[in-house]
Design a protein around this motif. Structure first.
Motif, PDB file in Angstrom:
ATOM      1  N   LEU A   3      32.599  46.786  36.243  1.00 25.22           N
ATOM      2  CA  LEU A   3      33.507  45.748  36.751  1.00 25.22           C
ATOM      3  C   LEU A   3      34.076  46.087  38.120  1.00 25.22           C
ATOM      4  O   LEU A   3      34.273  45.202  38.948  1.00 25.22           O
ATOM      5  CB  LEU A   3      34.643  45.504  35.762  1.00 25.22           C
ATOM      6  CG  LEU A   3      34.281  44.660  34.544  1.00 25.22           C
ATOM      7  CD1 LEU A   3      35.487  44.494  33.636  1.00 25.22           C
ATOM      8  CD2 LEU A   3      33.740  43.312  34.938  1.00 25.22           C
ATOM      9  N   THR A   5      32.622  47.626  40.544  1.00 22.68           N
ATOM     10  CA  THR A   5      31.590  47.313  41.524  1.00 22.68           C
ATOM     11  C   THR A   5      31.527  45.813  41.779  1.00 22.68           C
ATOM     12  O   THR A   5      31.395  45.371  42.927  1.00 22.68           O
ATOM     13  CB  THR A   5      30.210  47.811  41.026  1.00 22.68           C
ATOM     14  OG1 THR A   5      30.317  49.196  40.708  1.00 22.68           O
ATOM     15  CG2 THR A   5      29.136  47.597  42.066  1.00 22.68           C
ATOM     16  N   ILE A   6      31.652  45.037  40.728  1.00 20.81           N
ATOM     17  CA  ILE A   6      31.656  43.574  40.849  1.00 20.81           C
ATOM     18  C   ILE A   6      32.913  43.105  41.572  1.00 20.81           C
ATOM     19  O   ILE A   6      32.871  42.212  42.419  1.00 20.81           O
ATOM     20  CB  ILE A   6      31.574  42.922  39.449  1.00 20.81           C
ATOM     21  CG1 ILE A   6      30.216  43.207  38.815  1.00 20.81           C
ATOM     22  CG2 ILE A   6      31.846  41.430  39.523  1.00 20.81           C
ATOM     23  CD1 ILE A   6      30.131  42.856  37.346  1.00 20.81           C
ATOM     24  N   ALA A   7      34.040  43.722  41.249  1.00 26.74           N
ATOM     25  CA  ALA A   7      35.334  43.275  41.769  1.00 26.74           C
ATOM     26  C   ALA A   7      35.565  43.621  43.234  1.00 26.74           C
ATOM     27  O   ALA A   7      36.299  42.918  43.935  1.00 26.74           O
ATOM     28  CB  ALA A   7      36.456  43.887  40.927  1.00 26.74           C
ATOM     29  N   TYR A  10      35.185  40.920  46.083  1.00 30.32           N
ATOM     30  CA  TYR A  10      36.198  39.872  45.907  1.00 30.32           C
ATOM     31  C   TYR A  10      37.580  40.398  46.337  1.00 30.32           C
ATOM     32  O   TYR A  10      38.322  39.718  47.040  1.00 30.32           O
ATOM     33  CB  TYR A  10      36.247  39.397  44.452  1.00 30.32           C
ATOM     34  CG  TYR A  10      34.998  38.666  44.009  1.00 30.32           C
ATOM     35  CD1 TYR A  10      34.821  37.317  44.309  1.00 30.32           C
ATOM     36  CD2 TYR A  10      34.009  39.312  43.292  1.00 30.32           C
ATOM     37  CE1 TYR A  10      33.683  36.642  43.897  1.00 30.32           C
ATOM     38  CE2 TYR A  10      32.859  38.643  42.877  1.00 30.32           C
ATOM     39  CZ  TYR A  10      32.709  37.309  43.193  1.00 30.32           C
ATOM     40  OH  TYR A  10      31.581  36.644  42.782  1.00 30.32           O
ATOM     41  N   LEU A  84      35.100  32.211  41.305  1.00 29.22           N
ATOM     42  CA  LEU A  84      34.996  33.177  40.206  1.00 29.22           C
ATOM     43  C   LEU A  84      34.378  32.531  38.971  1.00 29.22           C
ATOM     44  O   LEU A  84      33.547  33.147  38.294  1.00 29.22           O
ATOM     45  CB  LEU A  84      36.375  33.752  39.865  1.00 29.22           C
ATOM     46  CG  LEU A  84      37.027  34.641  40.921  1.00 29.22           C
ATOM     47  CD1 LEU A  84      38.408  35.092  40.453  1.00 29.22           C
ATOM     48  CD2 LEU A  84      36.158  35.829  41.262  1.00 29.22           C
ATOM     49  N   ASN A  87      30.610  31.949  39.513  1.00 35.75           N
ATOM     50  CA  ASN A  87      29.832  33.187  39.503  1.00 35.75           C
ATOM     51  C   ASN A  87      30.014  34.001  38.218  1.00 35.75           C
ATOM     52  O   ASN A  87      29.478  35.096  38.101  1.00 35.75           O
ATOM     53  CB  ASN A  87      30.191  34.049  40.717  1.00 35.75           C
ATOM     54  CG  ASN A  87      29.766  33.407  42.013  1.00 35.75           C
ATOM     55  OD1 ASN A  87      28.831  32.606  42.059  1.00 35.75           O
ATOM     56  ND2 ASN A  87      30.458  33.738  43.086  1.00 35.75           N
ATOM     57  N   GLY A  88      30.810  33.480  37.276  1.00 40.80           N
ATOM     58  CA  GLY A  88      31.025  34.189  36.016  1.00 40.80           C
ATOM     59  C   GLY A  88      31.779  35.497  36.197  1.00 40.80           C
ATOM     60  O   GLY A  88      31.483  36.486  35.521  1.00 40.80           O
ATOM     61  N   ARG A  89      32.748  35.516  37.097  1.00 40.36           N
ATOM     62  CA  ARG A  89      33.452  36.755  37.430  1.00 40.36           C
ATOM     63  C   ARG A  89      34.924  36.786  37.015  1.00 40.36           C
ATOM     64  O   ARG A  89      35.672  37.649  37.452  1.00 40.36           O
ATOM     65  CB  ARG A  89      33.370  37.023  38.939  1.00 40.36           C
ATOM     66  CG  ARG A  89      31.968  37.163  39.472  1.00 40.36           C
ATOM     67  CD  ARG A  89      31.264  38.331  38.839  1.00 40.36           C
ATOM     68  NE  ARG A  89      30.015  38.624  39.521  1.00 40.36           N
ATOM     69  CZ  ARG A  89      28.911  38.973  38.909  1.00 40.36           C
ATOM     70  NH1 ARG A  89      28.880  39.034  37.593  1.00 40.36           N
ATOM     71  NH2 ARG A  89      27.824  39.244  39.589  1.00 40.36           N
ATOM     72  N   ALA A  92      36.397  40.056  35.817  1.00 42.01           N
ATOM     73  CA  ALA A  92      36.620  41.144  36.776  1.00 42.01           C
ATOM     74  C   ALA A  92      38.001  41.072  37.429  1.00 42.01           C
ATOM     75  O   ALA A  92      38.350  41.936  38.232  1.00 42.01           O
ATOM     76  CB  ALA A  92      35.534  41.119  37.843  1.00 42.01           C
ATOM     77  N   SER A  95      40.231  44.256  37.435  1.00 40.54           N
ATOM     78  CA  SER A  95      39.745  45.248  38.402  1.00 40.54           C
ATOM     79  C   SER A  95      40.057  44.821  39.832  1.00 40.54           C
ATOM     80  O   SER A  95      40.373  45.647  40.683  1.00 40.54           O
ATOM     81  CB  SER A  95      38.238  45.463  38.248  1.00 40.54           C
ATOM     82  OG  SER A  95      37.959  46.011  36.985  1.00 40.54           O
ATOM     83  N   MET A  96      39.978  43.515  40.103  1.00 42.28           N
ATOM     84  CA  MET A  96      40.323  43.011  41.439  1.00 42.28           C
ATOM     85  C   MET A  96      41.784  43.293  41.748  1.00 42.28           C
ATOM     86  O   MET A  96      42.121  43.706  42.868  1.00 42.28           O
ATOM     87  CB  MET A  96      40.060  41.506  41.530  1.00 42.28           C
ATOM     88  CG  MET A  96      38.609  41.127  41.566  1.00 42.28           C
ATOM     89  SD  MET A  96      38.444  39.326  41.596  1.00 42.28           S
ATOM     90  CE  MET A  96      36.943  39.119  40.663  1.00 42.28           C
TER      91      MET A  96
END
Length: 182
Positions: A3, A5-7, A10, A84, A87-89, A92, A95-96
């Motif tokens: 998460l 890495t994904i966050a 953003y 978000l 993109n299905g985020r 995350a 974590s953001m």
């Protein structure tokens, strides 16, 4: 994929917008509200539901943000929530928030510490910790607290990867280690 890495992209983008607009507190509020929603089981089920369209999900999310924040989202914030969702985020967001806080702390003179205590700290104890840390680091300090009864007594103060362990548990463990060596 982790998460964090994904966050990261953003959180970087939100931080840049906050820097440009001097809207750090607004964006932190949005990320904090989003983290609450992302951790809610009912919200997770709703977002995962194939029966609801992304438009319905976005409208519901914006309404929930408005309710939590006590204000309507501005155009950028609404676009961010929609992005978000698309993109299905949404998952995350916690974590953001964490990354945004780290970037905010690094960019300002203020420092934020995480204090773990064996019991709920009184307001006086919290003020004393803030005062001591402010004196030590010669800057503005904020703390958030957590309770961990396994510490027995004392506190553990964390900032990033730095740890000040003043707990009784740590002292007992150290004493135990020294006694077992000799």
């Amino acid at each position: 994929m982790e998460l964090t890495t994904i966050a990261k992209p953003y959180a970087n983008a939100v931080f840049e917008i906050a820097e440009q607009n001097k809207s750090h507190s607004d964006w932190r509020g949005v990320l904090e509200a989003g983290a609450q929603l992302a951790n809610d089981e009912n919200m997770q089920a709703f977002i995962a539901s194939p029966g609801a369209t992304n438009e319905n999900k976005a409208q519901a999310m914006v309404a929930l943000f408005k309710s939590i924040l006590g204000r309507a989202l501005n155009k950028e914030e609404t676009s961010f929530v929609a992005l978000l969702l698309d993109n299905g985020r949404i998952g995350a967001l916690p974590s953001m928030l964490e990354l945004f806080d780290i970037m905010s702390n690094l960019s300002s003179d203020a420092k934020a510490f995480h204090v773990v205590s064996a019991y709920k700290l009184s307001a006086t104890e919290e003020k004393q910790i803030v005062s001591d840390l402010s004196d030590k680091y010669s800057t503005t300090v904020s703390i958030d607290t957590e309770i961990d009864e396994s510490l027995v007594g004392g506190v553990v103060i964390k900032e990033g990867d730095k740890v000040i362990d003043l707990s009784i548990k740590a002292r007992v463990d150290e004493l135990s280690s020294r006694l077992s060596i000799n």
